[in-house]
Each structure stands twice: as structure tokens, then as C-alpha cells.
Design a protein around this motif. Sequence first.
Motif, PDB file in Angstrom:
ATOM      1  N   HIS A 244       0.829  -1.209   0.000  1.00 35.63           N
ATOM      2  CA  HIS A 244       0.000   0.000   0.000  1.00 35.63           C
ATOM      3  C   HIS A 244       0.864   1.259   0.000  1.00 35.63           C
ATOM      4  O   HIS A 244       1.679   1.447   0.893  1.00 35.63           O
ATOM      5  N   ASN A 246       0.870   5.215   0.466  1.00 36.11           N
ATOM      6  CA  ASN A 246       0.017   6.231   1.092  1.00 36.11           C
ATOM      7  C   ASN A 246      -0.096   7.485   0.238  1.00 36.11           C
ATOM      8  O   ASN A 246       0.869   7.884  -0.420  1.00 36.11           O
ATOM      9  N   GLU A 250      -1.264   7.709   7.494  1.00 33.42           N
ATOM     10  CA  GLU A 250      -2.226   6.823   8.156  1.00 33.42           C
ATOM     11  C   GLU A 250      -1.577   6.280   9.423  1.00 33.42           C
ATOM     12  O   GLU A 250      -0.360   6.325   9.583  1.00 33.42           O
ATOM     13  N   PHE A 252      -1.497   3.212  12.625  1.00 32.65           N
ATOM     14  CA  PHE A 252      -1.809   1.848  13.040  1.00 32.65           C
ATOM     15  C   PHE A 252      -1.824   1.763  14.565  1.00 32.65           C
ATOM     16  O   PHE A 252      -0.930   2.297  15.223  1.00 32.65           O
ATOM     17  N   HIS A 291       3.988   0.252   2.186  1.00 34.14           N
ATOM     18  CA  HIS A 291       4.258  -0.742   3.216  1.00 34.14           C
ATOM     19  C   HIS A 291       3.496  -2.027   2.952  1.00 34.14           C
ATOM     20  O   HIS A 291       2.461  -2.046   2.302  1.00 34.14           O
TER      21      HIS A 291
HETATM   22 FE   LIG Z   1      -1.664   1.271   4.359  1.00 30.46          FE
END
Ligand SMILES: [Fe+2]
Lengths: 327, 166
Positions: A244, A246, A250, A252, A291
Motif C-alpha cells: 500500500h 500512502n 495513516e 496503526f 508498506h
Molecule cells: Fe496502508
Amino acid sequence: MTLLMDTDVIASEPNAHGYAEFTLGEFHFRRDEYFVYVKWPTGSHVMSADAFLRAMQRDVAWNFFYGIVNFDGVVGTVNHYGTVDLFAGRYNDAYRKAEMDHVENFQSENIKATFEGMLADWTNASFDPFASPEETGSAFGDKNGSNLAAVTRRRVASRRMVSCDDDEQLRTDATHPINRMFADVPQDSPSVEPEPGFESEVKAYNLFAYLSRSDVTWNPSVVSVCKDSLYCPTTEEYILPIIHGNDRVEWFVQLSDEIIWAVEDRDTGAARTRVVMKPGDVASMPANIRHQGYAPKRAMLLVWENADGALPELYATGKLPSHPVDF
Amino acid sequence: MPTYVTRFGSLDQYEKGGVEIIDDDPKRYTFSNIFDVAAHSRPYEKVAVGKNRQYVLEAIRAEGDSDWRRTAHDEFALVMDGEVEVILHRLSPDEEPPEGTQGSIQLGHEPAGPRMGRVVARRGHMTLLPAHAAYRFRAEKPAVLLLQTIEGADTLYRWGEICQTH
Ligand SMILES: [Fe+2]
């Protein structure tokens, strides 16, 4: 079973392996027993059919998600929220230098229709691209039935919070048995005692029990909404089937177990960090990385997104720094 | 069939992962641990562990009674450890936060509006703190909350203390 093919989808008659071949702009896609072959005017690429279908499944189900969905180091999509780039080699330094990269922009609904057609035609009855490898059969072989129920699952997205009125409801044994790797997760409910007249606002539910019943992996789904702040938890097992990239920061929050993230530069693919996350750990992922996560045991991950539509432009033009906090 | 053990963290038992640097600055990853933050907080301090523009995630050590707070927008409290009681009252019109207030602010007195209800939540339970409500937390023993909200007057920033810096 007839496949629901959009009239704009350019699909061939079945090839020698029983699979339709698809053309989208100058891209051509075909599969055989083991592999998917992608061709564009300046190059071509091959991927394992199971990895390709797992990636395609996320891209379609997430409606191209936030930013870049790399199927691997070569092929993927960029979401412009209305239109979508399909690219080959665009975020790969070597392909760029060799001028073998290629990008085409499509209306979202057109690329989605082609991807849905490909996913439906190329997924055999034995394979569920959303399931972990231990929980599904093989993606390989000649065309053998289909699994439309699996590849067209409804996207779960709460508007306020799971269990609220007119919103996503709790999962039960009837439809969502507890996953084998979460058999020990407590299923108790909070005590909720509304006064008369406040039943729709005094609400609580067991998020961990809800997640223990998820039948899919690597599929963030909204459970609570504070304006543009979205909690998108997901259960993870094995490897995130996409890399993914970005288009915004984002975050986590590791809710259970452990995930290891390989973090690379979004544009070149050069390695930047490895992030190891254990229960209670919180980390931001900068707006200019890509990532891929590795989960040895099914794990609960809270993906926290900011859905503000102005953000991609602010990061892309450098008006916002790529990391969230200076200290 | 193999037996799997699902690992959650707690105030008493948590282990941090971390950022292994290849070519980057760890500060860009704002890496902290909710239990570590709560273990070093005073009761009901609202310490940001996540920030995305105006939105924050606050790690809160729940212990004893909180003050009464009021909010103009929905917030969500997820219990990460222990047990927390939440009492909710509807705000009376003169208790509403000033126009444009974000996050929660102190109420400063016992709520005047009608009682909406009560929730008792344990680990993994998420509670809606609805807009236009006053709420108070109570925890007999130290517990940990993760609050989904917007930065407010009482949000605390301690990045330099809580985050991995090298
Ligand atoms: Fe992501």
C-alpha cells in the motif's frame, strides 16, 4: 453460471485454459494455470495467479482505497477519487530509468468493471481471495467454476458505530463463526443500561469479539466515525496481498498479537524501515511511504484513517509535511 | 487442531515493538505504546498517541472518578485494559459547549440534564460518547481507554517522552 460482464468490458472468448482475456486501454491481461500475464506497449510482467487475485480482490473491494495499491513492485493502481491510474513500472526506479513504465487513467467505474469481470472469471470455485492461505483452496489450474459469493462480499462500513440503529450490526454464530485463531477471545458484552428514550444513543459493543468473527483478512472496514476520523480495524494473517502506497498519513494501533511491516519509499521502492508492532503499539505511517505487513498469527489491527478529501493534494504539493508530528 | 493464544496487552504486561531504521528518521513514525503511556500518566490525563491533522487518539489512564466532560460531537471510548463505567447525561441547552468547540471540555459541575444511561465496559468494548452529552468515567482499579476524538483544550502532547527517537 453466467458472469455479469459490463458492456464496456473488453473480454475475449475463453482461452485454452478456459479463462477470458481482458483488454483495458493499452493493457492486456491473461491467465493460465499458474500465472497472470500483463502486457503494455513498452513491457510485460508475470505474477502468480493467487497473488494477483488476492491483490485484485482488495483493489476492487476497497474501490481503489486511499492512494496507491501496488499488486507487486511493478503493477498497480493510483486512486484519484473519480478516476484511477493503472500503471506498470511507474513506482519502480529501474523501470523508470529504462523508460519501460506506463500509466493510463480511467474513469473509476470503467476500470472497476474490468477488474470485477477479471476477478469473477479468474477465481475458481475452490479459491477465496479474501481468506488466509490455510483457510482456502487453490487458485491454480484450468478454469473450474467460480466463487461469486466470495468475490462480491458486501463492504462493511459503519456510519456512526457498529450496533447503532440503521448501522452495521453485531456478528453472530449464524453468519460469522469465531475464527479458529481467535477461539480464546472473550465474547462477553458490555452492560448497556439506557434510560427510556435514550436507547439509540446509549450504545456499546465488544469490538474484539466482532473482529474475532471476521471472515476476511487484510480488509479494513469502518466501525466508528468521528467526522473524517475513521476507525478501520481489520484482522490480519499471512501477508498483506498488496503493497500500500500512502497518499496521506495513516496510523496503526496494534490491538492484538504482532505484525511486522516492511516500509519502503513510495516512489522508488527503496527500503526505509521495518516496523515491529506488538499489542498497544501505535505508529504513524508517513504520507510518502509504501508498506506491506506480515502477520504470523491472525492479529487485530486498528487502521486509523483521515478521510478528508483535501489531503492528497496538500501532501502532493508539499503544503503538509509527510509525517504527522514535529517534536 | 492447534490451539492459538491471542495476545493482548495490559498495564501490568506489555512489550513494545519498535522501528528498525534502514534509511529514515524514527520520529516520522511517532512510535509509542498505549499501555506504556497510561502506566506513566496521572488519572484521566488525555495524552495524544495519534494525531492526524485536528483528529487525535488519546490514551487515558482511568482510575477513580473522572471529572464530568461534555462534547458537541461523537467520541468513542475503547477499553484496552480493565473495566470502566460510563455515566451519560443529556446536556441542558445552557451546558452546550460554545459554538465550534472540538474535543471534550470540562462541565465543571454535576450535570443538570436528564440521565441518559450507563455502560460498564471491559477490554475490547467500545462505547459511544454521543454528541450533546455529559459523561463521567469511573474505574475501581486502574484501566486504560483509547479515545477517538478531536484535539481539545485538555489534549496533552508528550511526543518527546512517549515516542521512539532513535
Ligand atoms: Fe496502508
